[in-house]
Write an enzyme that holds these catalytic residues in place. Sequence first.
Site, PDB file in Angstrom:
ATOM      1  N   MET A  15       0.856  -1.186   0.000  1.00  0.00           N
ATOM      2  CA  MET A  15       0.000   0.000   0.000  1.00  0.00           C
ATOM      3  C   MET A  15       0.887   1.228   0.000  1.00  0.00           C
ATOM      4  O   MET A  15       1.723   1.382   0.890  1.00  0.00           O
ATOM      5  CB  MET A  15      -0.883   0.003   1.244  1.00  0.00           C
ATOM      6  N   PRO A  16       0.763   2.124  -0.982  1.00  0.00           N
ATOM      7  CA  PRO A  16       1.581   3.331  -0.964  1.00  0.00           C
ATOM      8  C   PRO A  16       1.353   4.144   0.301  1.00  0.00           C
ATOM      9  O   PRO A  16       0.221   4.244   0.791  1.00  0.00           O
ATOM     10  CB  PRO A  16       1.102   4.086  -2.201  1.00  0.00           C
ATOM     11  N   LEU A  18       1.571   7.310   0.554  1.00  0.00           N
ATOM     12  CA  LEU A  18       0.932   8.575   0.241  1.00  0.00           C
ATOM     13  C   LEU A  18       0.091   8.405  -1.009  1.00  0.00           C
ATOM     14  O   LEU A  18       0.573   7.917  -2.030  1.00  0.00           O
ATOM     15  CB  LEU A  18       1.979   9.679   0.041  1.00  0.00           C
ATOM     16  N   GLY A  19      -1.185   8.759  -0.898  1.00  0.00           N
ATOM     17  CA  GLY A  19      -2.096   8.615  -2.021  1.00  0.00           C
ATOM     18  C   GLY A  19      -2.939   9.864  -2.196  1.00  0.00           C
ATOM     19  O   GLY A  19      -2.663  10.918  -1.602  1.00  0.00           O
ATOM     20  N   TYR A  51     -19.201   9.430  -1.102  1.00  0.00           N
ATOM     21  CA  TYR A  51     -18.650  10.584  -1.825  1.00  0.00           C
ATOM     22  C   TYR A  51     -19.383  10.822  -3.147  1.00  0.00           C
ATOM     23  O   TYR A  51     -19.337  11.927  -3.684  1.00  0.00           O
ATOM     24  CB  TYR A  51     -17.162  10.396  -2.142  1.00  0.00           C
ATOM     25  N   HIS A 109     -16.822   2.545   6.683  1.00  0.00           N
ATOM     26  CA  HIS A 109     -16.556   3.978   6.729  1.00  0.00           C
ATOM     27  C   HIS A 109     -16.702   4.556   8.135  1.00  0.00           C
ATOM     28  O   HIS A 109     -15.871   5.358   8.572  1.00  0.00           O
ATOM     29  CB  HIS A 109     -17.504   4.692   5.761  1.00  0.00           C
TER      30      HIS A 109
END
Length: 274
Positions: A15-16, A18-19, A51, A109
């Site tokens: 998992m990066p 920073l996204g 969203y 969430h």
Amino acid sequence: MPTPSRVPVATALDMPVLGLGVFDMDDESTARTVATAIDLGYRSIDTAAIYGNERGVGEGIRRSGIAREELFVTTKLWIDAHDEVAAVRAAEQSIERLGLEHVDLYLVHWPHSAAGRHREAWRGLQAAKRAGLARNIGVSNFSPAQLADLVQLGGEIPAVNQIELHPFHTRRLERAAHEALGIVTESWSPLARGRVFGDPTLERIAAAHGVSVARAVLRWHVQSGLVTVPKSSDPRRLAENLDVFSFALEPADMAAIDALDRGEHVEPDYYRLA
């Protein structure tokens, strides 16, 4: 510009650290921003059913032309689908809107703990993962007590807990609880909805390193061992936000930022959902 550094999660998938977050953006703005961000080097995109822009995320990915396996896509289950059958159906709907075969991370969430529904939501996410809809599952906005509830169920432990976290709310207790359970801490609202700008301590630290306040704060997140997903639709700021791996903060800088903690929520009303 290099792809962001990566951090392992609870499986072999990376998992990066920073996204890109896409909260409060319509579909077309989201598509443009996602395509631009991917071109700049972003490889992690964070959205949510609530969203209303999952279609925009999918369109941005298609416009980018990048191979799916290079991306890490996160979406989230809203509180209207907190049981096993409803959660699986919600995951299917999110994936259909994204135009993907699966997501890399699916989160509850909000815990919506009335009548133990956060437990039902977690059972639902485990079912979604078994169905191949999500490669990793986790939660968002869960307290240590609510995480303990999930552990007591005896199934999978969340890979991630995404929580509000920024210099004015550093969440030390939650981070310690995550570390004890092997859960990755992911920060939402890492720049405190812009409240970091104008803070004299942060301005001083940024100036000392010749960087913007945003870069200094995002470096604090990364250097603290956190994953984060700042939002921007401006190409210049997108590029700037990604460039946090070319410098390091001093221990005194880190301590000074930690000391800004005042337990401040960017939107206190959000927490009524929990």
